[in-house]
Design an enzyme around this catalytic site. Structure first.
Site, PDB file in Angstrom:
ATOM      1  N   LYS A  45      32.223  -3.406   2.178  1.00 27.50           N
ATOM      2  CA  LYS A  45      30.827  -3.298   2.623  1.00 27.50           C
ATOM      3  C   LYS A  45      29.976  -4.412   2.023  1.00 27.50           C
ATOM      4  O   LYS A  45      29.111  -4.988   2.693  1.00 27.50           O
ATOM      5  CB  LYS A  45      30.255  -1.920   2.239  1.00 27.50           C
ATOM      6  CG  LYS A  45      30.866  -0.776   3.042  1.00 27.50           C
ATOM      7  CD  LYS A  45      30.464   0.601   2.521  1.00 27.50           C
ATOM      8  CE  LYS A  45      31.252   1.692   3.257  1.00 27.50           C
ATOM      9  NZ  LYS A  45      30.926   3.071   2.813  1.00 27.50           N
ATOM     10  N   GLN A  89      28.613   6.471  -1.839  1.00 26.87           N
ATOM     11  CA  GLN A  89      30.022   6.440  -1.437  1.00 26.87           C
ATOM     12  C   GLN A  89      30.694   7.780  -1.728  1.00 26.87           C
ATOM     13  O   GLN A  89      30.562   8.333  -2.816  1.00 26.87           O
ATOM     14  CB  GLN A  89      30.741   5.296  -2.167  1.00 26.87           C
ATOM     15  CG  GLN A  89      32.164   5.041  -1.695  1.00 26.87           C
ATOM     16  CD  GLN A  89      32.256   4.597  -0.239  1.00 26.87           C
ATOM     17  OE1 GLN A  89      31.371   3.925   0.281  1.00 26.87           O
ATOM     18  NE2 GLN A  89      33.319   4.977   0.438  1.00 26.87           N
ATOM     19  N   ASP A 112      24.022   5.956   6.518  1.00 25.74           N
ATOM     20  CA  ASP A 112      25.307   6.608   6.808  1.00 25.74           C
ATOM     21  C   ASP A 112      25.151   7.640   7.923  1.00 25.74           C
ATOM     22  O   ASP A 112      26.135   8.039   8.555  1.00 25.74           O
ATOM     23  CB  ASP A 112      25.812   7.358   5.559  1.00 25.74           C
ATOM     24  CG  ASP A 112      26.929   6.621   4.822  1.00 25.74           C
ATOM     25  OD1 ASP A 112      27.656   5.851   5.467  1.00 25.74           O
ATOM     26  OD2 ASP A 112      27.057   6.845   3.607  1.00 25.74           O
TER      27      ASP A 112
END
Ligand code: GUN
Length: 263
Positions: A45, A89, A112
């Site tokens: 990422k 995460q 997200d």
């Protein structure tokens, strides 16, 4: 176009878009602990952000961090006007509630797409739909079968495919094998996300025109990355692993960050 080619060309487009923006978009990535898979995902990422000119801020905390403290670190990010997008995460250590963390991230920063009030489409489903559309796949009235009902992939995937006017069936670990064979055999689009090596193979029959999107990430006996579907099934399109859905997920994250930065 292969997924690699598609992602490369989309990144060039996003990099141009960033150049025209009034500020450098910023993505904050919170990582707890040292899970090897998470390290690899986060590295990917950060690399993607660099490629399109997005500023990535990696905030790492030890495995033992208390839930309260993590929630307060999330709040600090929420209150930081220089941050456009914030992700935590997953997975998190067992002593931290994933549900609480998802609610703690400000919905406006939730690139997200995990918060119940988020306006962002979750990255994996979005990446899959965007890519298939670029390949000319017409969703309307198609029989879509989603195998797996996780919160990150299966459920939001089913939701998005419904929005695209597919006939959506969600299959899962309690589905009877004969029903699995029936639905797979009638599917125009199969999204498989169960995390089991060779879950789809030639024991099933497929429509020759079917598309298989393989979300699985497994390791075989030699330690090589493999999907949930055996390679080379007799269908019109099957996405590879590696070099497939993972790249699409990361691309969607960049797209969501740019959307957040424009707000
Ligand atoms: N862990 C596995 N996939 C994801 C994802 O898409 N986002 C986050 N935050 N964690 C993950």
């Amino acid at each position: 176009m292969t997924i690699k080619e598609y992602v490369a060309s989309e990144k060039l487009r996003l990099a141009e878009e960033v150049k025209g923006m009034d500020h450098v978009p910023c993505l904050a990535i919170i990582q707890v602990g040292d899970v090897p898979a998470s390290n690899a995902y986060v590295r990917g990422k950060i690399k993607d952000c660099g490629e399109v000119g997005v500023d990535a801020r990696h905030l790492r905390f030890p495995e033992e961090i208390a839930e309260e403290e993590l929630l307060s670190e999330i709040q600090k990010c929420n209150d930081d006007p220089s941050i456009d997008g914030l992700i935590v995460q997953l997975p998190l250590p067992k002593h931290i509630s994933e549900a609480k963390v998802k609610l703690a991230v400000d919905a406006r920063l939730d690139v997200d797409g995990f918060h119940p009030l988020t306006s962002f489409v979750p990255c994996t489903p979005k990446g899959i739909v965007d890519y298939l559309r670029s390949e000319g796949f017409d969703f309307t009235g198609k029989n879509a079968v989603v195998i797996g009902r996780s919160n990150i992939v299966g459920k939001p995937m089913a939701h998005l495919l419904l929005k695209e006017n597919c006939n959506v069936t969600v299959l899962h670990s309690k589905t009877k094998q004969e029903d699995m064979a029936f639905y797979v055999g009638h599917a125009d689009l199969i999204v498989v996300a169960v995390g089991r090596l060779g879950f789809l193979d030639e024991r099933f029959t497929y429509k020759p025109s079917a598309v298989i999107v393989d979300v699985g990430i497994n390791r075989n006996e030699e330690g090589k990355l493999k999907g949930d579907a055996k390679e080379g099934l007799p269908v019109a399109l099957q996405t590879p692993v590696p070099g497939g859905v993972g790249l699409l997920t990361r691309l969607s994250l960049l797209k969501n960050v740019l959307i957040a930065a424009k707000k």
